[in-house]
Design a protein around this motif. Sequence first.
Motif, PDB file in Angstrom:
ATOM      1  N   ARG A  48       0.706  -1.120   0.061  1.00 37.92           N
ATOM      2  CA  ARG A  48      -0.009   0.008  -0.083  1.00 37.92           C
ATOM      3  C   ARG A  48       0.994   1.392  -0.069  1.00 37.92           C
ATOM      4  NH1 ARG A  48      -3.670  -2.797   3.624  1.00 37.92           N
ATOM      5  NH2 ARG A  48      -2.727  -1.525   5.476  1.00 37.92           N
ATOM      6  N   GLY A  49       1.896   1.337   0.643  1.00 39.36           N
ATOM      7  CA  GLY A  49       2.771   2.454   0.916  1.00 39.36           C
ATOM      8  C   GLY A  49       3.465   2.578  -0.519  1.00 39.36           C
ATOM      9  N   ARG A  50       3.918   1.702  -1.033  1.00 41.03           N
ATOM     10  CA  ARG A  50       4.498   1.657  -2.346  1.00 41.03           C
ATOM     11  C   ARG A  50       3.498   2.098  -3.553  1.00 41.03           C
ATOM     12  NH1 ARG A  50       7.278  -3.002  -1.019  1.00 41.03           N
ATOM     13  NH2 ARG A  50       5.856  -4.382  -2.622  1.00 41.03           N
ATOM     14  N   ASN A  51       2.460   1.840  -3.347  1.00 38.67           N
ATOM     15  CA  ASN A  51       1.460   2.025  -4.596  1.00 38.67           C
ATOM     16  C   ASN A  51       0.586   3.308  -4.037  1.00 38.67           C
ATOM     17  OD1 ASN A  51       2.010  -0.259  -5.788  1.00 38.67           O
ATOM     18  ND2 ASN A  51       0.392  -1.363  -4.629  1.00 38.67           N
ATOM     19  N   ARG A  52       0.831   3.962  -3.104  1.00 38.78           N
ATOM     20  CA  ARG A  52       0.239   5.091  -2.891  1.00 38.78           C
ATOM     21  C   ARG A  52       0.518   6.282  -3.738  1.00 38.78           C
ATOM     22  NH1 ARG A  52       1.328   6.624   2.925  1.00 38.78           N
ATOM     23  NH2 ARG A  52       0.176   4.885   3.328  1.00 38.78           N
ATOM     24  N   LYS A  53      -0.431   6.918  -4.290  1.00 35.27           N
ATOM     25  CA  LYS A  53      -0.047   7.939  -5.436  1.00 35.27           C
ATOM     26  C   LYS A  53       0.653   9.246  -4.683  1.00 35.27           C
ATOM     27  CE  LYS A  53      -2.429  10.994  -8.924  1.00 35.27           C
ATOM     28  NZ  LYS A  53      -3.831  11.289  -9.385  1.00 35.27           N
ATOM     29  N   ARG A  54       1.710   9.765  -5.340  1.00 39.34           N
ATOM     30  CA  ARG A  54       2.409  10.852  -4.840  1.00 39.34           C
ATOM     31  C   ARG A  54       1.876  12.286  -5.082  1.00 39.34           C
ATOM     32  NH1 ARG A  54       8.711  11.053  -6.547  1.00 39.34           N
ATOM     33  NH2 ARG A  54       8.490  12.773  -5.087  1.00 39.34           N
ATOM     34  N   GLU A  55       1.800  12.869  -4.100  1.00 38.19           N
ATOM     35  CA  GLU A  55       1.402  14.263  -4.253  1.00 38.19           C
ATOM     36  C   GLU A  55       2.076  15.029  -5.318  1.00 38.19           C
ATOM     37  OE1 GLU A  55      -1.463  15.115  -2.888  1.00 38.19           O
ATOM     38  OE2 GLU A  55      -1.932  14.599  -0.796  1.00 38.19           O
ATOM     39  N   PRO A  56       1.401  15.934  -5.974  1.00 36.86           N
ATOM     40  CA  PRO A  56       2.087  16.960  -6.824  1.00 36.86           C
ATOM     41  C   PRO A  56       3.114  17.719  -6.273  1.00 36.86           C
ATOM     42  CG  PRO A  56      -0.054  17.467  -6.774  1.00 36.86           C
ATOM     43  CD  PRO A  56       0.033  16.058  -6.121  1.00 36.86           C
ATOM     44  N   GLU A  57       4.243  18.045  -6.534  1.00 38.11           N
ATOM     45  CA  GLU A  57       4.983  18.795  -5.533  1.00 38.11           C
ATOM     46  C   GLU A  57       4.964  20.431  -6.194  1.00 38.11           C
ATOM     47  OE1 GLU A  57       8.972  17.438  -5.711  1.00 38.11           O
ATOM     48  OE2 GLU A  57       8.395  15.818  -4.473  1.00 38.11           O
TER      49      GLU A  57
END
Length: 294
Positions: A7-16
Amino acid sequence: MSSEAPRGRNRKREPEPPPPGGVLWSLAGDVRALLMLPAALTLQVAHPAVGAGVDDHSVFRTDPWGRGERSLRSLQLWVYGGEEAAEEGRRLRKLHRTIEGTDTRGRRYHALSPANYAWVHATGFPIYRHGTRYLVRPLTEAQERALYREWLQVGRILGINDRDMPQSIEEFWPYYRKVLADEIEATVVVEELVATDRPVPPPDRGPRSVRLLVKVLWPVLFPPLARFRRFITIGLMPPEAREAIGLEWTDAQERRLRRFCGVVRAVVPVLPERLRYLPYARRARAAQRMRGAR
């Protein structure tokens, strides 16, 4: 294996947000950017759908100072907000979910339809590019490209998909010219934003004593402020956008604008940081200096 890892690896990254030290980092928090905002807003609402949305749903007539303060805070968060930037983007999308209606051409609109939402964001790039020529200095080609890349980053924070925005400067200008040719007009909201005879309530922010004094003097203060607002709005709009809307601009006005901007260019760089930069920018710059000193 723990079920938490996937789940941690697949979590979508927030735009920076745009990077510290970039073009927007220097530009968006500079007080001179305040002079560019009226032109950006006017170009946004010159789109019939956007103008209708603001006409039907905005409180800019009844609460202009609060509306302006909230808009400025939002813009600052996109660039300087760090982790708050993505949260602000989500808040804006949620706020616009119910904004819909019919524009002046009889077409249904929704604030979050890709064409409308992208146009509101896209206007910032030509306004910044044009305004810096007068108020700061012309951007180099490398700086223009960096500004556009950073503006795309801001668009991602706002939830704009890459497929809905031109992904390079070469793609942007044909898109921009097409919208100017096919959509842009002098909407009701445009006419109000450049009018000098429409009443605006006195400011309701700041120390009570100052507010009371301004309220008493408002009948005297407002007419020249309204004329200046029109002057700076039309003057700092790119000529092709000005022409598309049908806003008149004379050679004499252009000379006045260049003289005024020359004074601004000379004065602002020598101001202390607390006067030159807006609050979010000051705090972000101070935090960045502290990180660099460690």
